[in-house]
Design an enzyme around this catalytic site. Structure first.
Site, mmCIF file in Angstrom:
data_model
loop_
_atom_site.group_PDB
_atom_site.id
_atom_site.type_symbol
_atom_site.label_atom_id
_atom_site.label_comp_id
_atom_site.label_asym_id
_atom_site.label_seq_id
_atom_site.Cartn_x
_atom_site.Cartn_y
_atom_site.Cartn_z
ATOM 1 N N ASP A 193 91.190 108.477 49.390
ATOM 2 C CA ASP A 193 91.653 109.646 49.117
ATOM 3 C C ASP A 193 93.118 109.454 48.375
ATOM 4 O O ASP A 193 93.889 109.510 49.399
ATOM 5 C CB ASP A 193 91.511 110.638 49.983
ATOM 6 C CG ASP A 193 91.833 112.146 49.555
ATOM 7 O OD1 ASP A 193 92.630 112.214 48.597
ATOM 8 O OD2 ASP A 193 91.353 113.091 50.219
ATOM 9 N N HIS A 198 99.246 114.028 49.275
ATOM 10 C CA HIS A 198 99.426 113.479 50.778
ATOM 11 C C HIS A 198 100.641 112.456 50.835
ATOM 12 O O HIS A 198 100.418 111.687 51.686
ATOM 13 C CB HIS A 198 98.100 113.159 51.365
ATOM 14 C CG HIS A 198 96.944 113.732 51.255
ATOM 15 N ND1 HIS A 198 97.009 114.945 52.147
ATOM 16 C CD2 HIS A 198 95.868 114.056 50.666
ATOM 17 C CE1 HIS A 198 96.056 115.771 51.809
ATOM 18 N NE2 HIS A 198 95.281 115.072 50.868
ATOM 19 N N ILE A 213 101.140 116.732 53.073
ATOM 20 C CA ILE A 213 100.439 117.034 54.313
ATOM 21 C C ILE A 213 99.558 115.814 54.786
ATOM 22 O O ILE A 213 98.940 115.037 53.858
ATOM 23 C CB ILE A 213 99.471 118.521 53.979
ATOM 24 C CG1 ILE A 213 98.701 118.397 52.912
ATOM 25 C CG2 ILE A 213 100.786 119.598 53.808
ATOM 26 C CD1 ILE A 213 97.914 119.426 52.588
ATOM 27 N N GLY A 216 92.936 116.572 55.651
ATOM 28 C CA GLY A 216 92.218 117.474 56.470
ATOM 29 C C GLY A 216 91.002 116.522 57.073
ATOM 30 O O GLY A 216 90.634 116.385 58.245
#
Length: 292
Positions: A193, A198, A213, A216
């Site tokens: 990803d 991120h 962040i 998830g």
């Protein structure tokens, strides 16, 4: 351009060949914090942690299905006929994985993906992307990603089922804290990803966040590992399914508090960020498992 639900749902499934090896599995587990379990006095050499990090003892968390082959199998559904959306309006709303048997440490499989459903939530649409993996021995796993697309609702479709599940009216049976290392998102993204949200502070600010962040799906995998380690005796083969709803975000450097409620054949979990007054991270999380 509005979503053409009928066209998207009628489109032929797309198939691709994916491969993985023990290094992919080890990298994924390390990205979840394997080898750094704070409950262990020497986690890097603890036998329970070596099952995630040492190739001669390796087993595979079922959530590895979300990154196998680069992790973009289900997300490819966003390019399906009838789907033309602004990626900036897309949020990952939920995820489920159902392993049909233990995932091998190394393998080659055919991943078949399609748009399984499109729900009309009024101000938004929810696109359900389903991916099925199978190898020469048969089905391996089924995964579903629920993508919330702002501004694409109101097309007259069904609202779809609610993802909410009732939380038991009692304190959690177990609670564990799992620290998120400051570099954890940088490590986890190597499993496939590459979203700059991120890693890139400037991009994160454009998206409305003070800093990058955590993925998830990293929180999702950390939670499944915590349930396997604390409730299922470390036996990944007992997991029958794991689903969650992404209720908020976590940041590198924070601590995830994972509360668990044990019920026959399943564990309910809630995940919060300790340093932000237990702000929600994951909700409506259910791990279904075989009983001993």
């Amino acid at each position: 351009m509005p979503i053409d639900a009928a066209r998207a749902l009628a489109a032929e499934p797309r198939s691709a060949t994916i491969t993985w090896g023990h290094k992919d599995v080890q990298l994924y587990h390390l990205g979840l914090g394997a080898g750094a379990n704070p409950d262990k006095p020497d986690p890097a050499t603890d036998p329970d942690e070596l099952r995630y990090t040492l190739e001669s003892r390796l087993h595979v968390l079922p959530s590895f299905a979300t990154v196998a082959g680069g992790g973009m199998g289900a997300m490819g559904g966003l390019s399906a006929p009838g789907i033309d959306v602004d990626l900036a309006a897309v949020l990952h709303g939920g995820q489920s994985v159902e392993p049909h048997r233990p995932i091998p440490v190394a393998g080659t499989a055919t991943l078949t993906s399609k748009v399984a459903a499109i729900h009309d939530k009024g101000k938004a649409a929810v696109i359900v992307l389903r991916a099925d993996a199978a190898d020469d021995d048969g089905p391996l796993w089924t995964s579903e990603a629920q993508l919330y697309v702002r501004g694409e609702g109101g097309f007259g479709g069904e609202r779809g089922p609610s993802a909410r599940s009732a939380e038991p009216d009692r304190p959690a049976d177990r609670s564990v804290d799992r620290p998120v290392r400051g570099d954890q998102a940088l490590l986890y993204r190597l499993s496939g990803d590459w979203n700059p949200l991120h890693a890139d502070p400037d991009f994160a600010k454009l998206a409305g966040f003070d800093r990058p962040i955590l993925h998830g799906l990293c929180s999702y995998g950390m939670t499944l590992k915590a349930v396997v380690d604390t409730v299922l005796g470390g036996e990944v083969a007992r997991v029958r399914a794991c689903r969650t709803r992404f209720a908020g975000v976590a940041y590198p450097g924070e601590t995830l508090r994972i509360g668990m409620w044990e019920e026959p054949g399943r564990v309910l979990a809630r995940v919060t960020a300790v340093e932000r007054d237990d702000a929600p991270v994951l909700a409506d999380t259910v791990v279904e498992h075989a009983r001993t």
